[in-house]
Structures are given as C-alpha cells and as structure tokens.
Design a protein around this motif. Structure first.
Motif, short mmCIF file in Angstrom:
data_model
loop_
_atom_site.label_atom_id
_atom_site.label_comp_id
_atom_site.label_asym_id
_atom_site.label_seq_id
_atom_site.Cartn_x
_atom_site.Cartn_y
_atom_site.Cartn_z
N ALA A 55 0.83 -1.20 0.00
CA ALA A 55 0.00 0.00 0.00
C ALA A 55 0.87 1.25 0.00
CB ALA A 55 -0.92 -0.01 1.22
N GLY A 56 1.93 1.20 0.79
CA GLY A 56 2.83 2.36 0.84
C GLY A 56 3.49 2.61 -0.49
N TRP A 58 2.35 1.68 -3.41
CA TRP A 58 1.34 2.18 -4.35
C TRP A 58 1.07 3.65 -4.11
CZ3 TRP A 58 -3.44 4.21 -3.06
CH2 TRP A 58 -4.28 4.50 -4.14
N TRP A 59 0.94 4.00 -2.84
CA TRP A 59 0.65 5.38 -2.49
C TRP A 59 1.78 6.30 -2.92
CZ3 TRP A 59 3.45 8.12 1.30
CH2 TRP A 59 2.94 9.37 1.62
N HIS A 60 2.98 5.80 -2.69
CA HIS A 60 4.13 6.61 -3.04
C HIS A 60 4.26 6.75 -4.55
CE1 HIS A 60 8.02 8.31 -3.25
NE2 HIS A 60 8.53 7.23 -3.78
N GLN A 61 4.03 5.67 -5.25
CA GLN A 61 4.14 5.71 -6.70
C GLN A 61 3.11 6.68 -7.27
OE1 GLN A 61 6.45 4.32 -8.43
NE2 GLN A 61 5.68 5.07 -10.38
N ALA A 62 1.93 6.64 -6.67
CA ALA A 62 0.88 7.56 -7.14
C ALA A 62 1.33 9.00 -6.93
CB ALA A 62 -0.42 7.27 -6.39
N GLY A 63 1.92 9.26 -5.75
CA GLY A 63 2.39 10.61 -5.46
C GLY A 63 3.51 11.02 -6.40
N ARG A 64 4.33 10.06 -6.71
CA ARG A 64 5.46 10.37 -7.58
C ARG A 64 4.98 10.70 -8.99
NH1 ARG A 64 8.55 7.37 -10.78
NH2 ARG A 64 10.69 8.04 -11.09
N GLN A 66 2.17 11.93 -9.68
CA GLN A 66 1.55 13.25 -9.61
C GLN A 66 2.62 14.33 -9.66
OE1 GLN A 66 -0.67 13.81 -6.07
NE2 GLN A 66 -1.68 15.67 -6.78
N ALA A 164 7.81 12.07 1.37
CA ALA A 164 6.50 12.02 2.01
C ALA A 164 6.65 11.12 3.22
CB ALA A 164 5.47 11.47 1.06
#
Lengths: 499, 187
Positions: A55-56, A58-64, A66, A164
């Motif tokens: 999850a982390g 995925w979340w980080h990849q999404a932020g990246r 963005q 983050a």
C-alpha cells in the motif's frame, strides 16, 4: 423425590464428576495447537506487513506520478528517462561504488555548476573526512540527517528530493525542503523519491554518520520505517531505483547513534586485513557411546586433551569474520594402577629319589611369601588434525576488548591408539596390549563453539582467550564403534594483524 | 511420570511464572473435571476436548487475572471453560420470547424413578436437548448461574432464559417418563 430435589442431586453429582481423559495426551495436543497458533500469528503478521508495504509503495508511486505530472521546465527538475542516463543504468546494474569516488561530493564534484539551473538538493558540508562505504542508499534520504545535523534551517533552494513521511508523533518534517528539531521519540514511515542531476560516481554525505551514496542514480525510491531519537535511529529501509532497470532492490537495516555521528566514529571492522596467529588449548573431554563400548574407560582415569595449531582470520562484511586453520588435537586417557600378586615360595626344596619314582619333600618351616607389584598403564591416544571453519562476530568495546562469539565446524582426520603397558621389576616396561600397536584411523566432523576475548598487545598483536567447546557430530567409520567425544577447555592464542 | 502437585498455591505461582511443568500439572489435576464441564456444553467428546484445549490455553494466558479472593481456582477455570464452550457454539438467534405452560414440578413420577437415574444417563438425556435449552439448563442447574447472568452470556433476554429453562425441564421430564415407560414395557 420431587423434581427440585432431583436437580439438587444432579448439581451435587456434577460437582465431583470427572470425564475420562488422558491428561498427557491432552497436553501434547495443546502444545501442538499452541505452536500452530504461533505460526499462524506470524503468517498473518507477515501478510499484514506485506500489505502495508504494498500500500505504501502504491501510495508513493501515485504521489510520484503526480509530482512528475506537475513538473514544469521552470522547476529546474530534470525528468529524464532511464535510457537517457547510461551511467545510471550501468551503475544501477552494478549497484556498487566506484572506489575512486569515496570522497564527499562537495569536495570533488560540484553538484550543479549550471547557474541557470536551480541547484540540486541541500548538500551539507561534510564535517569529517572519514566516510564509510555503504552498499546501499541512505535509509532516510535527506531527512535522515535531521537528528544529527541539528540544523534549524536548510537551504531553501528547491531540491529534487521529494519526501513524504508519516510520523508519530507528527513532526514538522513532512517535506524535504525544511526540517525541524525532532521530538524525543519519533516513528517514521516514509517513502522518498529522488530525482536529481547528481553526478555519477560520487558520494554525497549529508551527515558524517550517514554518508549517502549518490549511487549514481538519478532516480531512486525508498520505502521503509524508522525509529528516530536525538540519540540515534534504527531503521529498516527498502530502496530501489525507479524505474528499476536492473530489477535490484536493497534492504538496508542499520543501526547508528548520534554520538558516532558527532565523533565521526563509525564502528570499524575489527579486522581489516587477514590476521594470522597461533592458538593452543587445554581441555577435558567426555565420551559418548551410542554403539558398542570398545573404549577401555574406567572411573578415575584422566581425560585430558590439548591442541596446537595455526589460524587465520579473514574479514567478511561488517563485523563478521571467518576463521580457519590447522589444529593438531591430542586426546589422552590414561589409567594407572598397581597390581600386586602374592606368592608363597619354598626356600628349600629337597628331592629324594626312591625306587625310580620321584618325590619331592619341602621343608615347610622354610616357606617365604613373595609379593610382586606391577605398574599397569592403560591408555588411549586419539591424535587428529582438524581444519576448523568458523564464523565469528567481532564486537569491540571501548576500542580495547573485542568479544568474539564463534560458531563453526571442523573436519578431523586422525588415528586412535590404545593399549596396556605393564612395568614389572623383572622385564621393565612391556607392551601387554591385546592387539599390539592397535591403531585405527578415523575421519569425523565436529561442531565448534566458543566465546573469545581479544586483547590488544601493542599495535599489531592481539592476545586471544577463548573458552571453547567441541562436539563430535560423527563417530568412527566402523559401524560397530560409534564413540563420539565432546571436548571443553580454554584456548589461548596470539594473533598478528597488519596495520 | 510427574507427581501430581497438590499444593494449589504453588501450582498457581508456577503457572503465573509460565512454567511448563506447573502448567502440565494443572492440566493433569483438573483436566478430568473440566472436561466434564465442557462435555455438558458440547455435542460430543471430540468437541469437548477441543473446547477444553482452547480453554486451557486461555487459562494459561489469562491466569494473572485470576483473583483468589473471588473464588477458587477450579471455579474460575470452570467458568473459563463454560465461556469457551459457549463461544465455540454458534450464536443463537433468540428473537422472541417463548413461553411454556405448566411448571415442571407438576410432573408426576412413579416413586423411585428419579432415584434410579444415574448421572451419566442424565447427562445423555441432557445432551439430547436442543442447544439453547441445553445450555440454559446447564448454566442454571449445574453451574448455578442466575437468569440475568445467563442472559448476558448468551445474549438473550432474561425472560427467554427462564422460558428455555422451563422448556428444558419439561423436555427432560418427558424423556425420563418415556424412559420409565420403556423400562416398564420391557419388564
């Protein structure tokens, strides 16, 4: 009897009632259930951690993603595909340092000399010149220096590192652009993404204790968790360049303290070179006999052993080292006793020959008692050459004493001799063995364990004191005789190491 | 074979220190009586043993919560076993109160019939009761729980508990009477 009385009776009967059960079988079943639950618990814990990491990520990849979509040419951030960085790809594959680059970036290579471009992320001046080579990323990126550098403000220039982080308690550090004094205790789950115009083959050192490899990677992502306090931190980080052309990931657990950072005294490998030495020991030993008892073993005999040999120690990663050598080991068991035999002998014998028959008459008044004493020595000698291969962990205290817990195995090849020596007044020392020169060759494997202490003797020499234990894992090759030995004692050695 | 430790206090202290020897002795000492309790709340011996294992593991884990001033160790363990057994069973959905006529005391038995029923026979008859009625009967009659406590344990209303107890008694009396008739017929 009415119903109420009947129920009362039932209740009384139930109080003392016992169902037939085998308590021992029940106990065994309980133990099995307990073990099963333990494994199930850890299995679920593993699933949870994996889920959390996923999850982390995925979340980080999404932020990246963005972040990448928000970049503009004015931001000064280079956004280059991996194939545009041959050095990145090359170095990411090797994932190691250029030895020549073991110097701070600020001293050798300007990070960004193009004034038209915004500068690269904050790069503090290294406080010391001693650096440790890391085969990985700095675990917390730029944020990791916070508890050590204690800087209230950082270079406000826009950096290429995006961090983050989720902290408990929530510290002010939520981005790489500014930092704040950390709380006394902090737990951080952080994901970092780094993209920058770092020069290949350089090291940047954010803090003396945390030399960060530039790793020649213009892109790298990290995910992990850390506990931080002003005294230091413990963290476990997963790091990977993204996109990861080499499909390599690094898991870098490490432990550091602020004191080390301030003094720039990273824990040094106790052995940087191959160390040579001589080692000997004295032991007592025990015999274990699963097979036939062919060993002339008697109560009261002395079970002694000694060893002497040469060793060498090869440094491995971090504080681990490998020790090997050749040791001559001699086990002896000697049982001595005296055996006295009394005999009555006539002092005078008179022979009378009558009619061709023989008769002997003895003057009984002239008998004497003769006592013959023999010294008997029953012995076993087990002589073997052993080649130990041992793994050691070296922990140095106060730069003086090094503790060396050691575990290993050794192959032994040797010869077993046993026999009986008898010394009597007439013949002297005579071999009365049932089988004269009874020797038997053997080969075996033993386990070795010890906890040694190494004391410095001058610049290059060390004294080694080592309580040690050796257990035979195999007996003799003869199927009938499977005696195994265990040996306990103290080993002493001197070790020389080139400085 | 380990000797059975008679000193309950020492046994308790050992279990508090999580000593396997003490735990094993506790099992050896109380397993039979606790299995008897578990057996009353379950359908078969295998299920009862399973419940007992869970309960004993829970006992070892939570033994530090046992307060000697509030009752005996065995009583506390019996309660843990009962709770484990109830937790092991499916949850009953008592959505409406049930009422039953005629108090059980009005049943007539031939003289000496009740005296002739052994405890094992009675347990077998109790085991044939429907789950809800059986559990309420066990809790109320054997283990001396009040209807309020039963209601709390089973998640039902206290009135439902009373009704189920009445029903259990009636069913049990019917079974005993049938048994009596069967025995008379076989003579």
């Amino acid at each position: 009897m009415n119903w109420q009385a009947f129920e009362e009776n039932m209740k009384k009967a139930s109080q003392g009632h016992e169902a037939p059960v085998d308590p021992d079988a029940l106990w065994e079943k309980m133990q099995r259930k307990r073990r099963r639950r333990f494994f199930v618990w850890w299995w679920w814990a593993g699933v949870f951690l994996l889920g959390l990491a996923g999850a982390g990520l995925w979340w980080h990849q999404a932020g990246r993603n963005q972040l990448a979509s928000q970049r503009t040419p004015e931001s000064g951030l280079r956004q280059e595909a991996p194939q545009q960085h041959p050095s990145h790809s090359k170095n990411a594959k090797t994932n190691s340092l250029d030895p020549k680059a073991d110097v701070p970036a600020s001293q050798t290579t300007p990070r960004n000399t193009d004034k038209s471009q915004p500068s690269a992320p904050y790069l503090p001046k290294p406080a010391q010149t001693e650096h440790r080579k890391w085969r990985g990323h700095s675990p917390l990126g730029d944020l990791a220096e916070v508890p050590f550098s204690r800087e209230k403000s950082r270079d406000p220039k826009e950096g290429s590192t995006r961090v983050a982080a989720l902290e408990i308690p929530a510290a002010a550090v939520l981005s790489g652009a500014d930092s704040a004094q950390l709380h006394k205790h902090n737990v951080r789950i952080a994901a970092t993404s780094e993209q920058g115009a770092e020069q290949p083959s350089t090291i940047k050192t954010n803090a003396p204790s945390l030399p960060e490899l530039g790793l020649n990677a213009v892109e790298s992502d990290r995910l992990g968790t850390a506990y931080l306090s002003p005294k230091g931190f413990v963290d476990l980080f997963w790091a990977a360049p993204l996109p990861d052309p080499s499909a390599q990931t690094l898991l870098t657990p490490q432990l550091d303290t602020a004191e080390m950072a301030q003094k720039s005294q990273m824990p040094k490998d106790p052995r940087k070179h191959i160390a040579w030495g001589l080692m000997g020991g004295v032991y007592t030993w025990q015999r274990h006999t699963p097979g036939l008892d062919s060993f002339p073993y008697m109560a009261g005999q002395k079970l002694e052993a000694w060893s002497l040999g040469a060793i060498c120690t090869v440094p491995l990663r971090a504080a681990w080292q490998l020790r090997t050598g050749v040791l001559l080991n001699r086990q002896t068991s000697v049982f001595r006793w005296e055996f006295s035999k009394s005999s009555i002998k006539p002092r005078t014998v008179t022979n009378n020959f009558l009619d061709g028959t023989s008769n002997t008459s003895v003057d009984s008044s002239l008998f004497v008692t003769v006592v013959t004493t023999r010294k008997i020595q029953q012995y076993n000698h087990v002589t073997a050459f052993g080649v130990p291969v041992e793994l050691q962990y070296a922990k140095t205290f106060k730069n003086r004493v090094t503790l060396l817990p050691t575990l290993g195995i050794q192959g032994r090849i040797g010869q077993w001799g046993k026999g009986i020596l008898v010394q009597n007044p007439v013949e002297g020392l005579v071999d009365r063995s049932f089988f004269a020169s009874h020797y038997q060759k053997f080969f075996g494997i033993s386990a070795r364990a010890s906890v040694g202490c190494s004391f410095p003797l001058g610049k290059s020499w060390h004294l080694l004191l080592e309580p040690s234990a050796i257990w035979d894992l195999t007996g003799r090759t003869n199927a009938a005789f499977k005696e195994r030995f265990s040996q306990y004692g103290l080993q002493v050695g001197v070790v020389w190491e080139k400085k | 074979m380990l000797p059975i430790q008679t000193d309950v206090e020492a046994l308790l202290k050992g279990c508090l220190r999580r000593e396997p020897t003490a735990q094993r002795q506790l099992v050896r000492r109380y397993a039979a009586s606790l299995l008897s309790v578990a057996r009353r709340y379950t359908r078969n011996t295998a299920e009862a043993e399973d419940v007992l294992q869970d309960a004993l593991l829970l006992i070892f884990e939570k033994i530090n919560t046992y307060n000697p001033q509030r009752g005996s160790l065995e009583g506390w363990m019996r309660r843990v076993v009962i709770n484990a057994a109830l937790g092991n069973r499916r949850r009953f959905a008592f959505t409406r109160e049930q009422s039953f006529d005629s108090p059980p005391d009005s049943q007539d038995f031939a003289p000496g019939v009740l005296e002739q029923i052994g405890f094992e026979e009675l347990l077998a008859l109790v085991n044939e009761l429907p789950d809800g009625a059986r559990e309420v009967f066990n809790l109320a009659v054997f283990d001396d729980f009040s209807h309020d406590e039963i209601a709390e344990k089973l998640g039902i209303a206290a009135g439902t508990s009373r009704s189920l107890l009445s029903r259990a008694r009636k069913l049990l009396q019917d079974k005993i009477q049938r048994l009596q008739r069967h025995e008379l017929a076989s003579i």
